[in-house]
Write a protein that holds these residues in place. Structure first.
Motif, mmCIF file in Angstrom:
data_model
loop_
_atom_site.group_PDB
_atom_site.id
_atom_site.type_symbol
_atom_site.label_atom_id
_atom_site.label_comp_id
_atom_site.label_asym_id
_atom_site.label_seq_id
_atom_site.Cartn_x
_atom_site.Cartn_y
_atom_site.Cartn_z
ATOM 1 N N PHE A 192 0.862 -1.192 0.000
ATOM 2 C CA PHE A 192 0.000 0.000 0.000
ATOM 3 C C PHE A 192 0.896 1.239 0.000
ATOM 4 C CE2 PHE A 192 -2.522 -3.228 2.379
ATOM 5 C CZ PHE A 192 -3.469 -3.461 1.394
ATOM 6 N N ALA A 193 1.874 1.231 -0.886
ATOM 7 C CA ALA A 193 2.941 2.234 -0.865
ATOM 8 C C ALA A 193 2.426 3.655 -1.026
ATOM 9 C CB ALA A 193 3.975 1.920 -1.946
ATOM 10 N N ARG A 194 1.479 3.877 -1.916
ATOM 11 C CA ARG A 194 0.953 5.240 -2.088
ATOM 12 C C ARG A 194 0.211 5.697 -0.838
ATOM 13 N NH1 ARG A 194 -0.034 3.977 -8.010
ATOM 14 N NH2 ARG A 194 1.413 5.413 -9.047
ATOM 15 N N LEU A 195 -0.553 4.810 -0.244
ATOM 16 C CA LEU A 195 -1.275 5.145 0.983
ATOM 17 C C LEU A 195 -0.287 5.413 2.122
ATOM 18 C CD1 LEU A 195 -3.983 5.449 2.438
ATOM 19 C CD2 LEU A 195 -3.912 2.981 2.881
ATOM 20 N N ALA A 196 0.745 4.596 2.234
ATOM 21 C CA ALA A 196 1.776 4.814 3.258
ATOM 22 C C ALA A 196 2.458 6.162 3.034
ATOM 23 C CB ALA A 196 2.803 3.682 3.234
ATOM 24 N N ALA A 197 2.775 6.480 1.784
ATOM 25 C CA ALA A 197 3.428 7.753 1.481
ATOM 26 C C ALA A 197 2.499 8.929 1.793
ATOM 27 C CB ALA A 197 3.867 7.786 0.024
ATOM 28 N N LEU A 198 1.220 8.779 1.492
ATOM 29 C CA LEU A 198 0.264 9.834 1.825
ATOM 30 C C LEU A 198 0.202 10.014 3.345
ATOM 31 C CD1 LEU A 198 -1.866 11.878 0.943
ATOM 32 C CD2 LEU A 198 -3.549 10.012 1.020
ATOM 33 N N GLY A 199 0.202 8.906 4.082
ATOM 34 C CA GLY A 199 0.239 8.992 5.545
ATOM 35 C C GLY A 199 1.489 9.701 6.032
ATOM 36 N N GLY A 200 2.635 9.376 5.434
ATOM 37 C CA GLY A 200 3.882 10.050 5.800
ATOM 38 C C GLY A 200 3.831 11.538 5.506
ATOM 39 N N ALA A 201 3.267 11.902 4.358
ATOM 40 C CA ALA A 201 3.148 13.316 3.994
ATOM 41 C C ALA A 201 2.227 14.047 4.968
ATOM 42 C CB ALA A 201 2.633 13.453 2.565
ATOM 43 N N LEU A 202 1.133 13.403 5.360
ATOM 44 C CA LEU A 202 0.199 14.035 6.292
ATOM 45 C C LEU A 202 0.799 14.169 7.691
ATOM 46 C CD1 LEU A 202 -3.163 12.438 5.147
ATOM 47 C CD2 LEU A 202 -2.370 14.796 4.785
ATOM 48 N N ILE A 203 1.539 13.170 8.131
ATOM 49 C CA ILE A 203 2.228 13.277 9.421
ATOM 50 C C ILE A 203 3.236 14.422 9.368
ATOM 51 C CG2 ILE A 203 3.901 12.166 10.973
ATOM 52 C CD1 ILE A 203 2.447 9.489 10.361
#
Length: 179
Positions: free
Chosen positions: A110-121
């Motif tokens: 779920f790399a895009r979702l993980a990256a979006l989570g990282g960006a939001l954090i």
């Protein structure tokens, strides 16, 4: 696209089966960024979870004191207010989020979702904890936020569980996942 059939070319083959190194470098260009961000976020999450002083509502080095300190200097103080209601729960949520983002990024799951989570954090930390950094580029959360953007856009097309799953769905097995 030829007669409704999708054709993909990822590299230029030369006589003798050689592949242009530039094509391989292009395909794998985001891998160092994935590894760096993944390891950093796993480390950050584990560091918070294992730091008994951090996971306290009050006291030197605690999440509670940190949130009270940054509340009035944050760009959006309302983002800090829920953390003040339950600082230890918020600390666990941030640490768990960092772990999930880091593991998802490293595994390419779920790399895009993980990256979006990282960006939001990173965005939330920039708007709260590092907002008062002067000049702004002394705060590290803004560059982290922008480092996540290429991974949000591209995902993890190689060396990832996402690619392995995608390859199996297409009936190619592992061939396309680990190039």
């Amino acid at each position: 696209m030829t007669h409704g059939v999708r054709t993909e070319t990822h590299s230029t083959s030369y006589p003798g089966g050689r592949t242009d190194w530039r094509d391989a470098a292009t395909r794998h260009a985001l891998l160092p960024l994935r590894i760096f961000l993944g390891v950093t976020f796993v480390y950050a999450g584990l560091d918070k979870l294992t730091d008994s002083a951090f996971m306290q509502a009050a006291g030197p080095g605690s999440i509670g004191d940190l949130m009270r300190t940054v509340r009035d200097s944050a760009a959006v103080p309302a983002l800090v207010d829920p953390a003040l209601d339950n600082p230890v729960g918020f600390g666990h949520a941030i640490a768990g989020g960092e772990l999930a983002v880091g593991i998802g990024t490293l595994l390419g799951l779920f790399a895009r979702l993980a990256a979006l989570g990282g960006a939001l954090i990173s965005l939330s930390l920039w708007l709260t904890v590092s907002w008062a950094s002067d000049p702004y580029y002394y705060g590290n959360d803004l560059p982290y936020m922008f480092c996540w953007v290429p991974l949000v856009l591209a995902g993890a097309p190689y060396w990832s569980l996402d690619a392995l799953i995608r390859g199996r769905r297409r009936g190619r097995g592992q061939a396309g996942a680990w190039r």
